[in-house]
Design a protein around this motif. Structure first.
Motif, PDB file in Angstrom:
ATOM      1  N   VAL A   1      12.919 -69.385  31.757  1.00  0.00           N
ATOM      2  CA  VAL A   1      11.999 -68.691  31.550  1.00  0.00           C
ATOM      3  C   VAL A   1      10.568 -69.282  32.060  1.00  0.00           C
ATOM      4  O   VAL A   1      10.486 -70.553  31.944  1.00  0.00           O
ATOM      5  N   GLU A   2       9.702 -68.436  32.614  1.00  0.00           N
ATOM      6  CA  GLU A   2       8.542 -68.946  33.238  1.00  0.00           C
ATOM      7  C   GLU A   2       8.607 -70.004  34.307  1.00  0.00           C
ATOM      8  O   GLU A   2       7.858 -70.406  34.852  1.00  0.00           O
ATOM      9  N   LYS A   3       9.650 -69.668  35.032  1.00  0.00           N
ATOM     10  CA  LYS A   3       9.982 -70.656  36.182  1.00  0.00           C
ATOM     11  C   LYS A   3      10.303 -69.856  37.371  1.00  0.00           C
ATOM     12  O   LYS A   3      10.669 -68.686  37.077  1.00  0.00           O
ATOM     13  N   PHE A   4       9.987 -70.343  38.545  1.00  0.00           N
ATOM     14  CA  PHE A   4      10.566 -69.592  39.925  1.00  0.00           C
ATOM     15  C   PHE A   4      11.941 -69.729  39.731  1.00  0.00           C
ATOM     16  O   PHE A   4      12.512 -70.881  39.730  1.00  0.00           O
ATOM     17  N   VAL A   5      12.733 -68.576  40.472  1.00  0.00           N
ATOM     18  CA  VAL A   5      14.263 -69.042  40.759  1.00  0.00           C
ATOM     19  C   VAL A   5      14.175 -68.810  42.251  1.00  0.00           C
ATOM     20  O   VAL A   5      13.516 -67.821  42.651  1.00  0.00           O
ATOM     21  N   GLU A   6      14.598 -69.409  43.337  1.00  0.00           N
ATOM     22  CA  GLU A   6      14.894 -69.284  44.604  1.00  0.00           C
ATOM     23  C   GLU A   6      16.188 -69.140  45.101  1.00  0.00           C
ATOM     24  O   GLU A   6      16.894 -70.354  44.630  1.00  0.00           O
ATOM     25  N   PHE A   7      16.562 -68.468  45.782  1.00  0.00           N
ATOM     26  CA  PHE A   7      18.079 -68.324  46.236  1.00  0.00           C
ATOM     27  C   PHE A   7      18.179 -69.034  47.591  1.00  0.00           C
ATOM     28  O   PHE A   7      17.368 -68.694  48.533  1.00  0.00           O
TER      29      PHE A   7
END
Length: 890
Positions: free
Chosen positions: A282-288
């Motif tokens: 929650v409220e974080k960036f996710v980067e693939f």
């Protein structure tokens, strides 16, 4: 403010057809401030944003240094500004934004300026996509009927938006029937990298965007930084002002392998959503990242990015690579532009290849794509993934108790509907309709089913609502529209339909059977949200699935089935037909895509995207720089934010003799504060509408009336689950009017206080304003006369929104709260120190005088955290700040 360049980052580069200014990230590396290769790509783009907008005021040198020092093991708890290059709006959330702009023009004239001075300072696109409902279905005239009804229901709002389409520069409106905002954004609006004239120079910059819809994150699949915000943040961005965000945590999601035969992008995204919800992002960036990226199409990536709100992240980001560039070509973008995108991103270290080293992340998780299985999610939440074989078990586990209470399992009805029956099967929403693989796949399932003589069950309400008109083009070109229509999947509209509750009514006989027998029935939709009561009030079990499985469940007609082992139906000879018999291979899907989809389709459809159909073209709208407000309209009214505004703001004053409007506990969400959902009979908003000649049947929703502050201010704090300690235990939007002790609706009390000239405060506990970024949660509070909110802590975006509306956020000192200080909300409050020289996060003194004359004194911390926020507050809000600045320009 003019830009500064302390890091000597400003340079030029060859675009392939000329030169443009570039703000080189390598300058920071040369200065020893950062090692770019270790930064997540999303952080690099944020860093370029700061570097390019550095002016010493909105963006400071310290901001750049703070982000350049990004370290996953030791993140600073500091906020940084973000100035997006574009804004996208949808019609529900966009109407009040445009109304505020129109009101700013009126105010500009009163201040002696010119109305044409008020325009968005960055490009803004509004896509009208949230208002079409599925009234007609499974007939060839469904689309025409639904669109005509849409125009009838929304005429006032559409007239206003059509006026805006011509009146404002830097503003474009995509009329109804053209597509869903996120798919239009992906296929057409986003340049990926933009060339823009700034201060007389051609500047290259990564496309960044905020949008007034949570699924704006879909654009992350194109390597574009972007997410959803509330209307106030969007307005600030339109006017060149920053949003503030904590230095982000970035969770890396490593993908390996490739999807197996039979698994779809929808199955993948439901798996990813479940994993990330369990991880906690929650409220974080996710980067693939990882080698598995190279096996995913751009549409697959966009499907995953779209669901960021469902897994709780700010966004789900995919760096740009060759697959991204191929997608730009496939969707009709000019080859010269694609070449410029490549050159710029390679110059900036923003282009991913298989040889790119993995960045560092604050945390990681990993998925082997080959392990993904056919899945659905439900029956109530998008993160509750269930394997295809487990749908029947999940249904019974969740609803057997309800079924027993309602009279047992076996129910004979006239329509054939029983517990578990699928009454809605909808290929809908932005999530999947952007993806040719699952849309062509659905067509192939239909084609094979029709060839075997199968038909949908008669109680199933079927619909197809593509995210863009190109989908219809390629379904027709591949010969798959006809079999879809044979199963009842006719196009019902090009907009966000079933996923947001615009599913329309169930057929009368089906609805009657469901209601009279208290049946637990199901919907299977290719959407992204399946919360209770969202899809249709009569449907208790809601499952998210790929478009291909939507077709399968329309054939089966029930979720009380195991499609792995049970037949989906029987052919005319009575032979069982199984899902495997009608399921296309990946090779069949890819061959159909290659044959049917061409760049020319995208060029042709998007060449007329702003023109609209005959309904839009025949819609008569006023012209001119100022909007002619209709005093009798119950949908659109002139916002009052600039009433009696002067060129010089009055000095801010201490708050004296204030009363408490609401004394609230912890975790008060913006849903508790902001008007939402149906307008209840007997409520202040209902009384207003009835006084203005609106029958209850035509109340519509708060959402549809967001452009009328008279309705919205009456609906603020009207949530039926609100618990205000001043309401003597009465739940809902009530308070005690302290001078008389009478319990009444919060709006009625606010009016009495305002008429008496009494300022108001709200007192709350921890996490005040958590949840969605709803602008009316701040606008409505301000219009009720609230001058300050005193809370133990604030949700970040809502704190900014309060300041944006001129409401002062104040925080109790550590370890203190209303209870520990002995406050019960009946006191008179005086807050001093405000009238002095304001500085960020300073301390103010509060005196609470009880009825017996006893005083409680305590300190609070001002949550005006930056110099920019102090200026907003002194001006009465962000819009007033910008308006005065523009009015003083020559």
């Amino acid at each position: 403010m003019s830009r500064t360049d302390p890091f000597k980052a400003k340079s030029t580069f060859d675009t392939g057809s000329g030169t443009a200014v570039i703000y080189r990230l390598s300058a920071l590396e040369q200065a020893g401030l950062v090692k770019l290769d270790r930064l997540p790509f999303s952080v690099r783009i944020l860093l370029e944003n700061l570097l390019r907008n550095l002016d010493g005021y909105l963006v400071t040198e310290e901001d750049v240094r703070t982000l350049a020092a990004w370290n996953p093991r030791e993140l600073p708890r500091k906020e940084i500004p973000f100035i997006p290059s574009r804004v996208v709006l949808q019609d529900f959330t966009g109407v009040p934004v445009v109304a505020d702009l129109a009101a700013m023009r009126d105010a500009m004239v009163k201040l002696g300026g010119r109305p044409e001075q008020i325009n968005p300072l960055v490009p803004v696109d509004l896509v009208i996509d949230h208002s079409v409902q599925v009234d007609a279905f499974a007939v060839d005239w469904a689309y025409k009927f639904n669109v005509e009804l849409e125009f009838k229901r929304n005429r006032e709002r559409y007239v206003f938006l059509k006026w805006a389409q011509k009146a404002f520069r830097n503003f474009r409106a995509v009329p109804p029937g053209m597509g869903i905002v996120h798919q239009v954004n992906l296929e057409y609006l986003s340049p990926c990298v933009a060339l823009r004239e700034i201060d007389g120079e051609l500047v290259a910059l990564p496309d960044t965007v905020v949008g007034t819809d949570s699924h704006t994150t879909m654009i992350n699949g194109l390597g574009v930084l972007g997410w959803g915000v509330g209307g106030i943040e969007a307005e600030a961005a339109m006017l060149g002002q920053p949003s503030y965000m904590l230095v982000p945590e970035v969770v890396g999601f490593k993908l390996t392998g490739r999807l197996p035969e039979g698994a779809t992008a929808t199955d993948l995204v439901l798996t990813v959503t479940q994993m990330l919800r369990q991880k906690g992002v929650v409220e974080k960036f996710v980067e693939f990242y990882g080698p598995g990226l190279s096996s995913l199409s751009l549409a697959d990536r966009a499907t995953i990015a779209n669901m960021a709100p469902e897994y709780g992240a700010t966004m789900g980001f995919f760096p740009v690579d060759e697959i991204t560039l191929d997608y730009l070509r496939q969707t009709g973008r000019d080859e010269k532009h694609v070449e410029m995108v490549r050159r710029y991103l390679q110059e900036q270290g923003l282009f991913r290849t298989d040889a790119t080293p993995d960045p560092e992340f604050t945390d990681t998780l990993e998925l082997d794509l080959s392990t993904v299985e056919p899945s659905l999610a439900g029956p109530r939440r998008p993160q509750d993934r269930v394997q295809l074989s487990g749908v029947r078990t999940t249904f019974h586990k969740n609803f057997d108790e309800q079924i027993k209470k309602g009279g047992g399992v076996a129910v004979a009805t006239k329509t054939g509907v029983q517990h578990g029956s699928v009454v809605i099967a909808a290929i809908t929403s932005c999530t999947n309709t952007s993806n040719p693989a699952v849309m062509i796949g659905a067509g192939l399932v239909a084609q094979k089913a029709v060839a075997k003589g199968l038909a949908r069950k008669p109680w199933v309400k079927t619909s197809l609502a593509p995210g863009s008109r190109v989908v219809t083009d390629y379904l027709k070109a591949s010969g798959l529209m006809e079999p879809l229509e044979a199963l009842g999947f006719h196009v019902v509209g090009y907009g966000c339909t079933t996923c947001i509750g615009n599913s329309g009514s169930l057929p009368e006989d089906v609805a009657k059977d469901v209601t009279e027998n208290d049946l637990v029935v199901a919907a299977v939709i290719s959407g992204n949200r399946n919360f209770e009561g969202r899809v249709n009030p009569l449907v208790k079990a809601n499952f998210l699935a790929s478009p291909m499985l939507v077709v399968a469940y329309a054939l089966a007609g029930t979720v009380d089935i195991d499609l792995r082992t049970d037949p989906v139906g029987h052919d005319p000879e009575g032979n069982p037909v199984y899902l495997k018999d009608i399921w296309p291979t990946n090779a069949e899907i890819q061959a159909a895509i290659a044959k049917a989809i061409t760049p020319e389709m995208f060029k042709q459809e998007y060449a007329r995207v702003f023109d609209g159909d005959e309904n839009w073209q025949q819609l008569e709208a006023p012209e001119g720089e100022l909007f002619q407000w209709d005093p009798d309209s119950t949908y659109i009214q002139q916002p009052p934010y600039f009433k009696d505004m002067q060129l010089t703001p009055p000095p801010v004053k201490d708050i004296e003799g204030a009363r408490v409007l609401a004394l609230l506990g912890d975790s008060i969400t913006t849903d508790h504060i902001s008007p939402a959902g149906a307008i209840a009979m007997g409520s202040p908003a209902a009384k207003y509408l009835m006084e203005h000649g609106v029958d209850p049947v035509d109340f519509n929703s708060y959402g549809s009336r967001r452009g009328n502050h008279e309705v919205m201010q009456r609906g603020t704090f009207a949530n039926i689950r609100l618990r205000n300690a001043l309401a003597d235990g009465k739940e809902g939007g009530y308070t005690k009017y302290l001078p008389t002790g009478e319990i009444m609706p919060i709006w009625d009390a606010a009016v009495k206080y305002m008429e008496a000239g009494t300022p108001l405060v709200v007192i709350a506990g921890k996490d005040y304003g958590m949840g969605s970024s709803r602008d009316w949660a701040a606008k409505g509070v301000m219009l009720q006369g609230v001058k300050a909110v005193i809370a133990e802590s604030f949700e970040r975006i809502h704190r900014s929104n309060l300041i944006g509306m001129g409401v002062l956020p104040l925080q109790f000192q550590e370890g203190e709260n209303a209870a520990s200080l002995g406050l019960d909300g009946t006191e008179e409050y005086t807050i001093t120190g405000i009238s002095g020289e304001l500085t960020p996060r300073q301390t103010f003194a509060v005196t609470a005088r009880k009825a017996d004359g006893r005083e409680i004194r305590f300190d609070v911390t001002s949550r005006l955290d930056t110099a920019v926020e102090i200026e907003y507050y002194k001006n009465g809000g962000v819009l007033q700040t910008v308006l005065r600045r523009l009015a003083t320009e020559k």
